[in-house]
Scaffold this motif. Structure first.
Motif, short mmCIF file in Angstrom:
data_model
loop_
_atom_site.label_atom_id
_atom_site.label_comp_id
_atom_site.label_asym_id
_atom_site.label_seq_id
_atom_site.Cartn_x
_atom_site.Cartn_y
_atom_site.Cartn_z
N GLY A 152 16.46 -9.05 -16.53
CA GLY A 152 15.09 -8.58 -16.64
C GLY A 152 14.68 -7.64 -15.54
N SER A 153 15.01 -7.99 -14.29
CA SER A 153 14.59 -7.16 -13.16
C SER A 153 15.29 -5.81 -13.16
CB SER A 153 14.86 -7.88 -11.84
OG SER A 153 16.24 -8.18 -11.69
N LEU A 209 9.55 -10.52 -14.11
CA LEU A 209 10.12 -10.10 -12.83
C LEU A 209 11.59 -10.44 -12.64
CD1 LEU A 209 7.22 -11.09 -10.39
CD2 LEU A 209 7.86 -8.79 -11.07
N ALA A 210 12.11 -11.41 -13.38
CA ALA A 210 13.45 -11.92 -13.09
C ALA A 210 14.31 -11.99 -14.34
CB ALA A 210 13.35 -13.30 -12.44
N GLY A 211 15.61 -12.08 -14.12
CA GLY A 211 16.56 -12.21 -15.20
C GLY A 211 16.66 -13.63 -15.73
N ASP A 212 17.47 -13.80 -16.77
CA ASP A 212 17.59 -15.09 -17.44
C ASP A 212 17.99 -16.21 -16.49
OD1 ASP A 212 16.90 -13.96 -19.80
OD2 ASP A 212 18.92 -13.89 -20.65
N SER A 213 19.06 -16.00 -15.70
CA SER A 213 19.59 -17.08 -14.87
C SER A 213 18.60 -17.47 -13.78
CB SER A 213 20.93 -16.67 -14.26
OG SER A 213 20.79 -15.48 -13.50
N PHE A 214 18.01 -16.48 -13.11
CA PHE A 214 17.02 -16.75 -12.05
C PHE A 214 15.84 -17.54 -12.63
CE2 PHE A 214 13.48 -15.88 -9.24
CZ PHE A 214 14.04 -15.82 -7.97
N ARG A 261 7.17 -14.64 -5.32
CA ARG A 261 7.26 -13.58 -4.29
C ARG A 261 8.71 -13.09 -4.16
NH1 ARG A 261 2.49 -11.21 -2.50
NH2 ARG A 261 0.89 -12.81 -2.18
N GLN A 262 9.65 -14.03 -4.19
CA GLN A 262 11.06 -13.63 -4.07
C GLN A 262 11.49 -12.80 -5.28
OE1 GLN A 262 12.92 -14.07 -1.25
NE2 GLN A 262 10.91 -14.78 -0.57
N ALA A 263 11.02 -13.19 -6.46
CA ALA A 263 11.34 -12.41 -7.66
C ALA A 263 10.75 -11.01 -7.56
CB ALA A 263 10.82 -13.13 -8.90
N GLN A 264 9.54 -10.92 -7.03
CA GLN A 264 8.90 -9.61 -6.85
C GLN A 264 9.68 -8.75 -5.86
OE1 GLN A 264 4.93 -9.43 -4.93
NE2 GLN A 264 4.23 -8.37 -6.77
N LYS A 265 10.15 -9.37 -4.78
CA LYS A 265 10.95 -8.62 -3.80
C LYS A 265 12.27 -8.16 -4.41
CE LYS A 265 9.07 -10.88 0.34
NZ LYS A 265 9.36 -11.80 1.48
N ARG A 266 12.88 -9.01 -5.24
CA ARG A 266 14.12 -8.62 -5.92
C ARG A 266 13.88 -7.41 -6.81
NH1 ARG A 266 18.21 -12.72 -7.28
NH2 ARG A 266 18.02 -12.02 -9.43
#
Length: 664
Positions: A305-306, A599-604, A629-634
């Protein structure tokens, strides 16, 4: 100090612009990181030592009592000196004083000290970081008028047509009082109308319109664009290429919302294309969607996703080999079929209706993710547009063949003078310096901020989030405060509207479907008890004025319902409230489920979703906030990598084309 001599119109080329910088290598990167950054810091320090405000205020006192005609005559005299001597601090201060005096007479607005400071930063080719609501529209007139009086064509660049029209019309009385002409270029204009607008001293336009017009000029010029040749051709009269050009070159640019234009939107190249003659687009697109739908998620492929892409697994590749045996044609080639299927997976499972695009009048219309507005004449490349047309059951259009392309990075580096303004630049200051050579200078607020940021609320599911938002809206509405509920997409704004309808609360919705009603909706958004649900259309550049008495009940209350790919976009939404010393509130009410989905992919998402759901409410708020927040930073890091890769590719393509004798 910034060298202005190259800007002055003594022997200006027919189409002035900066020469392309050579492609970056590892030695350049090291030099930029240390020497370049140090040089910009020293330059910013030297510029900061000049007390431009005191000098302007001193000169203003000498102008007291002069009428518009006398001030215009004084501006003409200063223009001659600026042409001869460049942007010397004393001349700039005198010019700012005349502009300030005329602004008070024509607009009933005199620039604040912080606006004078911001204008001085822009004159010197830097980015002024000014809080939202500090009057960047008026600030831009100071350097724009100064350059225009010196005979330099000025582009004031902003993020959408609404702001182009609003700002140019609002500032026209000031420009005309100085004897300057102003134009505005928008997407709805034809080429001749835009060409006329570019002949004005100061031209307002969006980044996309100006870049595409520049690419049209590059197509007209082709590779035969030497200044001597163009001057010779201009003698041939109106039939020459010179008279078919839209722009007058790239001289002096002031970029409003600089981080959005120069950073966020720089992930995608700008491409002018024409319909190709290949006739199998529809068949290939239909087969691609058909094949992609037979693959099994997490077994044959994974969605990132990201990164906005899909990845085939080994099992997926084997499965694809079996499926494609019966198709033949383009599906026989290993690399080609994997690319086509990956594109189809992205079309099916990443790009979503009312989020990334609308279906209007049977056509796919792309939504700009940063502004929330429709880009009616744009299309995705590499067959993506045709895949989405098949997905949505629309008529399949022909693919387009690129005629010219350029990245934002290479385009804006071609301006002889580049400067910018934004309320959110500190997070990307290093990239602005490394890519564009721009220093960021923080400008203090005119009045202390009264914005109150309330504690963030985080829930596991979307249902819990919307239940909390419902309760919060009821509570705030009872106080009489106007509410701005910020959503990430058209679909989410419509979901929020349904939630409010269930509460039987009157409200307005502003998204890409209501783009024609934007001005009217914004005009009502600051009224007592008004509720406005909006996408990013109510973010950058939107000035929500409070009705009388609204400040007494706390001002505008902004609620963020989902985090964006960049925290700077979240900060821009917060900046809609508590402007120019007004009170205001900002709070975030989020869900792990909703935020990680975008913000994040499937596994995250799967791992942290399961982890957080096992904790109680107190820990959900703490852990959920941290994970989001971590997903946003990624996502921010992924976008940074994309921009770097795009610039590198663009430079390599330019080098290859130059060897072949072709242009962009």
């Amino acid at each position: 100090m910034f060298d202005t001599k190259s800007l002055l119109p003594i022997v200006r080329p027919v189409y002035p612009e900066q020469a392309d910088a050579p492609p970056d290598n590892w030695l350049d990167e090291i030099g930029e990181r240390f020497v370049g950054a140090m040089t910009r810091s020293v330059s910013a320090w030297r510029i900061g030592r000049i007390d431009i405000v005191a000098s302007v205020r001193t000169h203003e006192k000498l102008l007291v009592g002069l009428d518009q005609d006398a001030l215009r005559e004084r501006a003409r005299d200063l223009g001659k000196l600026l042409r001869r001597d460049g942007f010397r601090p004393d001349l700039v201060a005198q010019t700012f004083a005349v502009i300030s005096s005329l602004a008070e007479l024509t607009l009933r607005m005199r620039p604040f000290d912080v606006q004078l400071r911001g204008g001085w930063i822009l004159v010197n080719g830097m980015v002024a970081e000014m809080e939202t609501g500090e009057g960047k529209t008026l600030t831009a007139t100071l350097p724009a008028c100064t350059a225009a009086l010196a005979g330099v064509p000025v582009h004031v660049i902003t993020v959408n047509d609404y702001l182009v029209t609003r700002d140019s019309e609002l500032m026209t009385p000031l420009y005309e009082a100085l004897g300057l002409s102003v134009g505005a270029v928008t997407e709805t204009q034809n080429p001749e109308q835009r060409k006329q607008a570019y002949t004005r001293n100061i031209t307002y336009g969006t980044n996309k319109v100006i870049v595409f017009d520049y690419l049209r000029d590059r197509i007209t010029l082709a590779s035969q664009n030497s200044s001597i040749r163009l001057r010779m051709e201009s003698l041939a009269g109106r039939g020459s290429r010179v008279h078919r050009l839209l722009l007058r070159g790239l001289c002096f640019a002031i970029v409003d919302e600089a981080d959005s234009v120069l950073i966020d939107e720089a992930r995608t190249p700008l491409i002018i294309s024409a319909p190709s003659e290949s006739g199998d687009e529809e068949l290939v697109a239909r087969q691609g969607i058909e094949i992609a739908e037979t693959l099994i998620r997490n077994e044959d492929y994974a969605i990132l996703g990201s990164e906005r892409t899909a990845v085939l697994t080994q099992e997926g590749r084997r499965h694809l080999d079996e499926i494609c045996e019966k198709y033949g044609g383009v599906w026989a080639g290993l690399m080609r079929r994997e690319e086509l299927v990956t594109q189809a997976l992205v079309a099916l499972y990443i790009f979503s209706r009312d989020d990334h695009y609308l279906v209007r009048d049977g056509k796919i219309q792309i939504i700009d993710e940063y502004t929330g507005r429709v880009m009616a004449d744009r299309s995705w490349e590499r067959g993506m547009h045709q895949l989405i047309e098949v997905k949505e059951g629309c008529e399949v259009t022909a693919q387009k063949e690129p005629l010219a392309r350029i990245s934002y990075q290479r385009f804006f580096r071609r301006y002889l003078h580049l400067s910018g303004m934004t309320g959110t630049a500190k997070e990307v200051a290093s990239e602005l310096g490394a890519v564009y050579g721009l220093s960021v200078v923080r400008i203090p607020t005119n009045r202390p901020s009264k914005r109150k940021v309330l504690p963030e609320r985080v829930f596991v599911t979307e249902a819990e989030k919307w239940a909390s938002i419902s309760d919060r809206v009821r509570e705030i509405h009872a106080l009489g405060r106007p509410i701005l509920l910020g959503t990430r997409s058209v679909a989410e704004s419509e979901l929020a509207s349904n939630v409010l309808n269930d509460l039987r609360v009157e409200h307005q919705v502003l998204n890409a479907k209501q783009d024609g009603e934007e001005a009217a909706i914004i005009a009502l958004a600051g009224k007592r008890g008004q509720i406005t649900v909006a996408t990013n259309m109510a973010g950058r550049g939107t000035d929500i004025k409070l009705d009388e008495g609204v400040a007494d009940v706390g001002g505008l209350h902004v609620i963020l319902s989902e985090r964006h790919d960049s925290k700077r976009i979240d900060r821009q939404l917060a900046g809609r409230c508590a402007r120019q010393g007004d009170p205001g509130y900002f709070e975030s009410i989020l869900s792990v489920e909703g935020s990680l989905k975008s913000l994040a992919g499937d596994s995250f998402r799967a791992f942290f979703g399961r982890l957080i759901s096992g904790f109680g409410p107190g820990w959900v708020a703490i852990l959920g906030s941290f994970v989001i927040r971590q997903a946003q930073k990624r996502a921010e890091r992924a976008h940074t990598r994309t921009r770097k890769a795009l610039l590198k590719l663009d430079q390599q393509m330019a080098k290859a084309l130059s060897f072949s004798g072709r242009n962009e």
